[in-house]
Write a protein that holds these residues in place. Structure first.
Motif, PDB file in Angstrom:
ATOM      1  N   LYS A 365      -8.157  35.788 -46.149  1.00 30.06           N
ATOM      2  CA  LYS A 365      -7.385  34.800 -45.410  1.00 30.06           C
ATOM      3  C   LYS A 365      -6.018  35.356 -45.011  1.00 30.06           C
ATOM      4  CE  LYS A 365      -5.949  29.961 -45.752  1.00 30.06           C
ATOM      5  NZ  LYS A 365      -5.898  28.777 -46.653  1.00 30.06           N
ATOM      6  N   ARG A 366      -5.353  36.062 -45.951  1.00 26.51           N
ATOM      7  CA  ARG A 366      -4.053  36.656 -45.647  1.00 26.51           C
ATOM      8  C   ARG A 366      -4.168  37.748 -44.578  1.00 26.51           C
ATOM      9  NH1 ARG A 366      -3.186  36.303 -51.372  1.00 26.51           N
ATOM     10  NH2 ARG A 366      -3.873  38.459 -51.593  1.00 26.51           N
ATOM     11  N   THR A 367      -5.248  38.528 -44.647  1.00 28.05           N
ATOM     12  CA  THR A 367      -5.444  39.587 -43.650  1.00 28.05           C
ATOM     13  C   THR A 367      -5.639  39.006 -42.257  1.00 28.05           C
ATOM     14  OG1 THR A 367      -6.478  40.929 -45.368  1.00 28.05           O
ATOM     15  CG2 THR A 367      -6.790  41.635 -43.102  1.00 28.05           C
ATOM     16  N   SER A 368      -6.481  37.968 -42.169  1.00 27.36           N
ATOM     17  CA  SER A 368      -6.707  37.342 -40.858  1.00 27.36           C
ATOM     18  C   SER A 368      -5.429  36.706 -40.323  1.00 27.36           C
ATOM     19  CB  SER A 368      -7.815  36.293 -40.973  1.00 27.36           C
ATOM     20  OG  SER A 368      -7.430  35.273 -41.880  1.00 27.36           O
ATOM     21  N   LYS A 369      -4.658  36.097 -41.231  1.00 26.24           N
ATOM     22  CA  LYS A 369      -3.403  35.478 -40.798  1.00 26.24           C
ATOM     23  C   LYS A 369      -2.413  36.536 -40.330  1.00 26.24           C
ATOM     24  CE  LYS A 369      -0.295  31.814 -42.329  1.00 26.24           C
ATOM     25  NZ  LYS A 369       0.100  30.965 -43.480  1.00 26.24           N
ATOM     26  N   ARG A 370      -2.380  37.674 -41.025  1.00 29.63           N
ATOM     27  CA  ARG A 370      -1.487  38.756 -40.631  1.00 29.63           C
ATOM     28  C   ARG A 370      -1.880  39.337 -39.281  1.00 29.63           C
ATOM     29  NH1 ARG A 370      -2.716  42.209 -44.293  1.00 29.63           N
ATOM     30  NH2 ARG A 370      -1.596  41.178 -45.975  1.00 29.63           N
ATOM     31  N   LEU A 371      -3.190  39.495 -39.069  1.00 30.02           N
ATOM     32  CA  LEU A 371      -3.653  40.020 -37.781  1.00 30.02           C
ATOM     33  C   LEU A 371      -3.352  39.045 -36.649  1.00 30.02           C
ATOM     34  CD1 LEU A 371      -7.086  41.560 -38.840  1.00 30.02           C
ATOM     35  CD2 LEU A 371      -5.014  42.802 -38.224  1.00 30.02           C
ATOM     36  N   GLN A 372      -3.541  37.761 -36.926  1.00 33.41           N
ATOM     37  CA  GLN A 372      -3.253  36.761 -35.898  1.00 33.41           C
ATOM     38  C   GLN A 372      -1.764  36.735 -35.571  1.00 33.41           C
ATOM     39  OE1 GLN A 372      -4.436  32.852 -37.047  1.00 33.41           O
ATOM     40  NE2 GLN A 372      -3.966  31.925 -35.069  1.00 33.41           N
ATOM     41  N   ARG A 373      -0.924  36.888 -36.618  1.00 35.76           N
ATOM     42  CA  ARG A 373       0.518  36.920 -36.373  1.00 35.76           C
ATOM     43  C   ARG A 373       0.924  38.184 -35.620  1.00 35.76           C
ATOM     44  NH1 ARG A 373       2.257  37.458 -41.255  1.00 35.76           N
ATOM     45  NH2 ARG A 373       1.839  35.319 -41.887  1.00 35.76           N
ATOM     46  N   ALA A 374       0.204  39.296 -35.894  1.00 38.16           N
ATOM     47  CA  ALA A 374       0.536  40.547 -35.222  1.00 38.16           C
ATOM     48  C   ALA A 374       0.162  40.508 -33.747  1.00 38.16           C
ATOM     49  CB  ALA A 374      -0.183  41.719 -35.904  1.00 38.16           C
ATOM     50  N   THR A 375      -0.908  39.789 -33.414  1.00 35.18           N
ATOM     51  CA  THR A 375      -1.302  39.707 -31.999  1.00 35.18           C
ATOM     52  C   THR A 375      -0.303  38.901 -31.179  1.00 35.18           C
ATOM     53  OG1 THR A 375      -2.695  37.812 -32.583  1.00 35.18           O
ATOM     54  CG2 THR A 375      -3.753  39.973 -32.466  1.00 35.18           C
ATOM     55  N   THR A 376       0.350  37.919 -31.813  1.00 33.54           N
ATOM     56  CA  THR A 376       1.325  37.092 -31.095  1.00 33.54           C
ATOM     57  C   THR A 376       2.763  37.461 -31.442  1.00 33.54           C
ATOM     58  OG1 THR A 376       1.199  35.445 -32.860  1.00 33.54           O
ATOM     59  CG2 THR A 376      -0.295  35.166 -30.998  1.00 33.54           C
ATOM     60  N   ALA A 377       2.958  38.594 -32.095  1.00 33.46           N
ATOM     61  CA  ALA A 377       4.312  38.977 -32.505  1.00 33.46           C
ATOM     62  C   ALA A 377       5.093  39.496 -31.310  1.00 33.46           C
ATOM     63  CB  ALA A 377       4.252  40.044 -33.594  1.00 33.46           C
ATOM     64  N   LEU A 378       6.405  39.241 -31.351  1.00 39.66           N
ATOM     65  CA  LEU A 378       7.284  39.714 -30.286  1.00 39.66           C
ATOM     66  C   LEU A 378       7.668  41.167 -30.533  1.00 39.66           C
ATOM     67  CD1 LEU A 378       9.679  36.661 -29.974  1.00 39.66           C
ATOM     68  CD2 LEU A 378       7.858  37.283 -28.419  1.00 39.66           C
ATOM     69  N   PRO A 379       7.988  41.907 -29.501  1.00 39.27           N
ATOM     70  CA  PRO A 379       8.459  43.286 -29.712  1.00 39.27           C
ATOM     71  C   PRO A 379       9.818  43.292 -30.393  1.00 39.27           C
ATOM     72  CG  PRO A 379       8.652  42.659 -27.409  1.00 39.27           C
ATOM     73  CD  PRO A 379       7.886  41.565 -28.062  1.00 39.27           C
ATOM     74  N   ALA A 380      10.004  44.235 -31.322  1.00 41.77           N
ATOM     75  CA  ALA A 380      11.262  44.351 -32.065  1.00 41.77           C
ATOM     76  C   ALA A 380      12.285  45.072 -31.196  1.00 41.77           C
ATOM     77  CB  ALA A 380      11.034  45.102 -33.369  1.00 41.77           C
ATOM     78  N   LEU A 381      13.014  44.287 -30.396  1.00 40.85           N
ATOM     79  CA  LEU A 381      13.984  44.889 -29.483  1.00 40.85           C
ATOM     80  C   LEU A 381      15.297  45.231 -30.198  1.00 40.85           C
ATOM     81  CD1 LEU A 381      13.394  42.599 -26.387  1.00 40.85           C
ATOM     82  CD2 LEU A 381      12.436  44.848 -26.824  1.00 40.85           C
ATOM     83  N   ASN A 382      15.662  44.466 -31.205  1.00 37.84           N
ATOM     84  CA  ASN A 382      16.850  44.770 -31.998  1.00 37.84           C
ATOM     85  C   ASN A 382      16.710  44.104 -33.360  1.00 37.84           C
ATOM     86  OD1 ASN A 382      17.175  42.132 -31.336  1.00 37.84           O
ATOM     87  ND2 ASN A 382      19.106  42.352 -30.267  1.00 37.84           N
ATOM     88  N   ALA A 383      17.770  44.137 -34.134  1.00 31.10           N
ATOM     89  CA  ALA A 383      17.701  43.625 -35.503  1.00 31.10           C
ATOM     90  C   ALA A 383      17.813  42.115 -35.585  1.00 31.10           C
ATOM     91  CB  ALA A 383      18.812  44.253 -36.347  1.00 31.10           C
ATOM     92  N   HIS A 384      18.295  41.452 -34.527  1.00 30.82           N
ATOM     93  CA  HIS A 384      18.467  40.001 -34.560  1.00 30.82           C
ATOM     94  C   HIS A 384      17.158  39.292 -34.253  1.00 30.82           C
ATOM     95  CE1 HIS A 384      22.689  40.783 -34.892  1.00 30.82           C
ATOM     96  NE2 HIS A 384      22.744  41.366 -33.703  1.00 30.82           N
ATOM     97  N   LYS A 385      17.034  38.086 -34.780  1.00 30.54           N
ATOM     98  CA  LYS A 385      15.850  37.260 -34.533  1.00 30.54           C
ATOM     99  C   LYS A 385      16.149  36.240 -33.440  1.00 30.54           C
ATOM    100  CE  LYS A 385      13.836  37.614 -39.149  1.00 30.54           C
ATOM    101  NZ  LYS A 385      13.353  36.852 -40.332  1.00 30.54           N
ATOM    102  N   ALA A 386      15.093  35.890 -32.740  1.00 33.34           N
ATOM    103  CA  ALA A 386      15.256  34.920 -31.649  1.00 33.34           C
ATOM    104  C   ALA A 386      15.566  33.546 -32.228  1.00 33.34           C
ATOM    105  CB  ALA A 386      13.980  34.863 -30.813  1.00 33.34           C
ATOM    106  N   PRO A 387      16.381  32.720 -31.555  1.00 35.74           N
ATOM    107  CA  PRO A 387      16.719  31.391 -32.082  1.00 35.74           C
ATOM    108  C   PRO A 387      15.498  30.484 -32.098  1.00 35.74           C
ATOM    109  CG  PRO A 387      17.587  31.679 -29.860  1.00 35.74           C
ATOM    110  CD  PRO A 387      17.063  33.008 -30.284  1.00 35.74           C
ATOM    111  N   VAL A 388      15.393  29.695 -33.157  1.00 35.85           N
ATOM    112  CA  VAL A 388      14.266  28.768 -33.299  1.00 35.85           C
ATOM    113  C   VAL A 388      14.546  27.531 -32.451  1.00 35.85           C
ATOM    114  CG1 VAL A 388      12.873  27.463 -34.936  1.00 35.85           C
ATOM    115  CG2 VAL A 388      13.897  29.645 -35.628  1.00 35.85           C
ATOM    116  N   LYS A 389      13.515  27.108 -31.751  1.00 37.45           N
ATOM    117  CA  LYS A 389      13.675  25.944 -30.870  1.00 37.45           C
ATOM    118  C   LYS A 389      13.544  24.674 -31.687  1.00 37.45           C
ATOM    119  CE  LYS A 389      11.895  23.820 -26.661  1.00 37.45           C
ATOM    120  NZ  LYS A 389      10.849  23.859 -25.631  1.00 37.45           N
ATOM    121  N   GLU A 390      14.541  23.808 -31.588  1.00 36.06           N
ATOM    122  CA  GLU A 390      14.506  22.531 -32.283  1.00 36.06           C
ATOM    123  C   GLU A 390      13.943  21.458 -31.349  1.00 36.06           C
ATOM    124  OE1 GLU A 390      18.289  21.558 -33.810  1.00 36.06           O
ATOM    125  OE2 GLU A 390      18.371  23.270 -35.187  1.00 36.06           O
ATOM    126  N   PRO A 391      13.251  20.462 -31.910  1.00 37.55           N
ATOM    127  CA  PRO A 391      12.645  19.417 -31.048  1.00 37.55           C
ATOM    128  C   PRO A 391      13.717  18.577 -30.368  1.00 37.55           C
ATOM    129  CG  PRO A 391      12.411  18.870 -33.374  1.00 37.55           C
ATOM    130  CD  PRO A 391      12.941  20.269 -33.325  1.00 37.55           C
TER     131      PRO A 391
END
Length: 473
Positions: A365-391
């Motif tokens: 389950k962890r492997t499949s979740k990791r692979l799924q997260r890797a397919t939709t992961a953003l490119p690491a352009l720098n050390a900062h993380k993108a801001p989380v969108k609030e509702p």
């Protein structure tokens, strides 16, 4: 008239006195010459060609040949074959033969093969691994020679046309910047002095499978339906509950861990802690124990004296019997535990197999979740993380139903900028707020300024400072 000194008669009884008062310089010179002849050889044994030179030219002047002097590089290369001066002392120049002609030669450690190395070589020969190693070494040597020769050979083909590039490419600008819609000034501005572009960020490891533009929730509309508005309201409520729970947790593990007391209680507690073990200042009579009898300055030990009472044979026998009985009970308990463990083997095996199956499922389950997260992961352009969108949510009182009376609640520019960051099109940035210097304001008095004007100015400044303080809180 010369005065002849009388020889002083001294005792030569000991060796030190003999050495002190005897001149043995001629003996030492003779022995030194003898040692020199042993090292370099005697004159009688050397041929005449080594001792004398036959002069056939006479007193005629030697004509120096016209030889071109060597350069500094050639002189250095000629000195490479010579022995350095630091190693001259190590060269044996003695002609004395070795007195022990049958001296045993001592080999260097590691040169002599041991029984273990012979056995390992025999096994490698039988398996054929030694032959493979030798062949691989020969092959690597050949490849190294070929590589070295290839690096030393100069390029013989001159098929490169230096004039085929355009003017911008010749200046060091890559083809990606040589477009029609980019001006030459901008192209040259993007290229540093070293004619190389800045290092680009690493490309994404996986293909980003996110949507091009995030579609907002239908409940954000200026005229939403009741169902969509309630769904958005429920999402906002869940989000706020999570934030409140997180805030309560932080409050509980930080500020809530400490007890609040008044300053008076704190002072009383400090006095009580500091005065522990000291006599009470108000009632010194209470410090004495009323049960104690008045002493007549007689010394009394705190602990009573101990008598060295020896154990008899019966007591020692009983003690040994108790120790043996305890050991016997302990052995019986261990044997009983072994029997119970044998009966529990089947149960333990079943629990271990069940645990292994559960771990395998969780791992998958962890492997499949990791692979799924890797397919939709953003490119690491720098050390900062993108801001989380609030509702986003619009209060029902502010819903208008038409575009004419709608009021904007968010910044469109910031929303689009953060959307590009969340989709990996732009590198995430961090807001750096510069601290503004506080300007000190004062009222400059003049001949037309009254006391009432100064009081009004002070009241305004105090009100502004209070408003700023409240806003910060």
């Amino acid at each position: 008239m010369t005065i002849v000194k009388k020889k002083k008669r001294v005792s030569k009884k000991s060796k030190t006195a003999w050495r002190k008062h005897c001149d043995i310089a001629d003996v030492e010179a003779f022995l030194e010459d003898q040692r020199l002849e042993e090292r370099l050889g005697k004159f009688e044994t050397k041929p005449d060609e080594e001792l004398f030179v036959l002069d056939t030219k006479g007193e005629e002047e030697d004509v120096k040949p016209d030889i071109k002097p060597l350069s500094a590089k050639q002189l250095k290369r000629a000195k490479l074959a010579e022995t350095p001066k630091c190693f001259h002392i190590l060269i044996n120049s003695s002609k004395v033969s070795d007195p022990n002609a049958k001296r045993n030669t001592v080999k260097q450690p590691g040169t002599k093969s041991t029984d273990l190395s012979k056995l390992s070589e025999k096994r490698q020969l039988e398996k054929g691994t030694l032959q493979k190693k030798l062949e691989l070494m020969k092959k690597n040597k050949k490849l190294a020679v070929v590589k070295r020769k290839k690096g030393q050979t100069n390029r013989q083909r001159y098929d490169k046309d230096i004039w085929e590039k355009s003017e911008l490419e010749a200046k060091g600008i890559p083809e990606t910047l040589c477009d029609d819609f980019i001006s030459p000034e901008a192209q040259l501005h993007n290229v540093p002095v070293t004619k190389r572009l800045r290092s680009k960020p690493p490309p994404p490891k996986t293909v980003v499978s996110r949507a091009a533009v995030e579609v907002p929730h239908p409940g954000v509309s200026y005229n939403p339906s009741y169902k969509e508005h309630q769904e958005l309201l429920q999402e906002v409520v869940v989000h706020e509950q999570m934030m409140m729970k997180k805030q309560a947790h932080l409050q509980r593990v930080t500020t809530g861990m400490f007890r609040k007391i008044t300053p008076q209680e704190k002072e009383n507690q400090w006095l009580e802690e500091m005065s522990t073990g000291l006599p009470h200042p108000h009632n010194p009579a209470t410090d004495q124990d009323p049960t104690e009898e008045p002493s007549d300055d007689e010394y009394k030990a705190i602990n009573p004296p101990v008598q060295n009472k020896k154990k008899d044979h019966k007591t020692r026998r009983k003690q040994k019997e108790r120790i043996l009985e305890k050991e016997k009970l302990k052995r019986q308990k261990i044997d009983k535990q072994k029997i119970t463990d044998i009966y529990k083997l089947r149960k333990i095996q079943a629990s271990v197999s069940k645990k292994e199956q559960l771990d395998a499922k969780l791992r998958e389950k962890r492997t499949s979740k990791r692979l799924q997260r890797a397919t939709t992961a953003l490119p690491a352009l720098n050390a900062h993380k993108a801001p989380v969108k609030e509702p986003e949510f619009v209060d029902p009182k502010q819903l208008t139903g038409d575009l004419r009376n709608i009021s904007g609640s968010a910044s469109l520019l910031r929303d689009r900028f953060q959307s590009l960051q969340r989709r990996g099109a732009l590198a995430a940035s961090k807001i750096m707020m510069t601290k503004r210097k506080k300007l000190k304001k004062y009222y400059k008095p003049g001949h037309k300024v009254t006391d009432q004007d100064v009081d009004n100015f002070m009241k305004k400044s105090q009100a502004k400072a209070m408003a700023t303080l409240l806003r910060d809180k």
